[in-house]
Design a protein around this motif. Sequence first.
Motif, PDB file in Angstrom:
ATOM      1  N   LYS A 247       0.991  -1.512  -0.046  1.00  0.00           N
ATOM      2  CA  LYS A 247      -0.285  -0.276   0.001  1.00  0.00           C
ATOM      3  C   LYS A 247       0.740   1.123  -0.071  1.00  0.00           C
ATOM      4  O   LYS A 247       1.874   1.174   0.176  1.00  0.00           O
ATOM      5  CB  LYS A 247      -1.298   0.130   0.725  1.00  0.00           C
ATOM      6  CG  LYS A 247      -2.119  -1.344   1.449  1.00  0.00           C
ATOM      7  CD  LYS A 247      -3.191  -0.682   2.295  1.00  0.00           C
ATOM      8  CE  LYS A 247      -4.242  -2.216   2.172  1.00  0.00           C
ATOM      9  NZ  LYS A 247      -3.721  -3.076   2.020  1.00  0.00           N
ATOM     10  N   ARG A 248       0.532   1.970  -0.646  1.00  0.00           N
ATOM     11  CA  ARG A 248       1.045   3.606  -1.122  1.00  0.00           C
ATOM     12  C   ARG A 248       0.950   4.198   0.830  1.00  0.00           C
ATOM     13  O   ARG A 248       2.483   4.930   0.698  1.00  0.00           O
ATOM     14  CB  ARG A 248       0.147   4.527  -1.949  1.00  0.00           C
ATOM     15  CG  ARG A 248       0.597   5.948  -1.673  1.00  0.00           C
ATOM     16  CD  ARG A 248       2.266   5.865  -2.429  1.00  0.00           C
ATOM     17  NE  ARG A 248       3.268   7.164  -2.547  1.00  0.00           N
ATOM     18  CZ  ARG A 248       3.225   7.826  -1.455  1.00  0.00           C
ATOM     19  NH1 ARG A 248       3.580   7.419  -0.142  1.00  0.00           N
ATOM     20  NH2 ARG A 248       3.880   9.645  -1.624  1.00  0.00           N
ATOM     21  N   SER A 368       6.591  -0.622  -1.628  1.00  0.00           N
ATOM     22  CA  SER A 368       5.135  -0.671  -1.941  1.00  0.00           C
ATOM     23  C   SER A 368       5.285  -0.509  -3.877  1.00  0.00           C
ATOM     24  O   SER A 368       4.943  -0.654  -4.669  1.00  0.00           O
ATOM     25  CB  SER A 368       4.161   0.074  -1.091  1.00  0.00           C
ATOM     26  OG  SER A 368       4.459   1.147  -1.350  1.00  0.00           O
TER      27      SER A 368
END
Length: 381
Positions: A247-248, A368
């Motif tokens: 995930k960012r 990520s």
Amino acid sequence: MLHAFCLILFFANFNCYLAKQWLSEGDSCVVNKTNENGICKFLSNCPSEQAKLKLNIHPTLCGFKGNNNMPIICCPEARPVIQTRQLGDIADEMCRNYSQYVFTEELSPLSIINAASIKIYQCPFEKLPLILGGNASERYEFPHMVQLGFGDKSRIKWACGGSLISEQHILTAGHCVNPENLGLVQYARMGFINVDDTENKQQFNIIERTVHPQYQAPSPYNDIAVLKLEKKPKLSLFLRPACLYNKREVPGHNAIVTGWGRQSEHGPESKVLLKTVLQYYNQSYCNSIFQRTITLRSEGIKEEQMICAGYESETRDACQGDSGGPLQIYSTREGYYMACMYDIIGVTSFGIGCGRSTKIPGVYARVSNYVKWIEDIVWPQ
């Protein structure tokens, strides 16, 4: 006739259950741990569970059939073929598979000849609050840690770190593949905390090195690489892969960096794996420190590619020899057996010296941003 105890399995150590009512071949079922819908089948008719069994991941038992009490297992329903997978799907599935190594098998306490063994959850550490600071790691605490070696086999120079992310692959920094004055990375050792510990140490040759195609030294952008071992190590509580965070945005404010690098900028390298909890710095502050450096020039810190982390009140930092090692957090995935896993969020890339000032963070490649590239190398099928 069914007994109150689990029936004996003749060809594999499956999970053992006290059964109220067994299911039959062809019945609908639910796979334990994943809650997937499935159909009860013989193991020979379920390729996906055969593959998992090779990783010591035991199928869900439906029942038995015939005079030989042949086990029937819950075979997950075939998933529809998807032309474009979601980012991190493969890495997430493999992460859950590798989490099974936090279990150990012990002989059943039941006094039955050939009784099936019992799987016991054996997470060797607790999730501690991420309090800023640093000290020596505990045994088993970072079982994915790898040390990389260079030079002739008779006098190997151990000079970079990495993370085991599959049965045969290591994640590290691009600049650790062929560093100046050391040559090509040749060796990897793992399964230990103290470099003098030989009991559980495993060492392998590296046969493949894949640097990100957009990495160009000495520029630190896309400073990430994947290495392949000559053969698969023996996985256990001492040694098992970590997970890739996909995930960012990263949860929380702190993360853990680990390595056997120098304890100060010109000091000796540590013989014991050290861990330090760092806090994240925002892009604007990080840019104010690094944009003037020669390697970054006018481009500055690229937030989509990089994470900045440091220690506000003391001069704690990653240092020489820590390059390529992980910046990690406790796993964010659901499931109690995932509580013993780590998510790798960054790869140690560069800094200005190390520990020179409480106001100078280190820079880490943001994992990520590279998950699909990593998946295509590590799990191409």
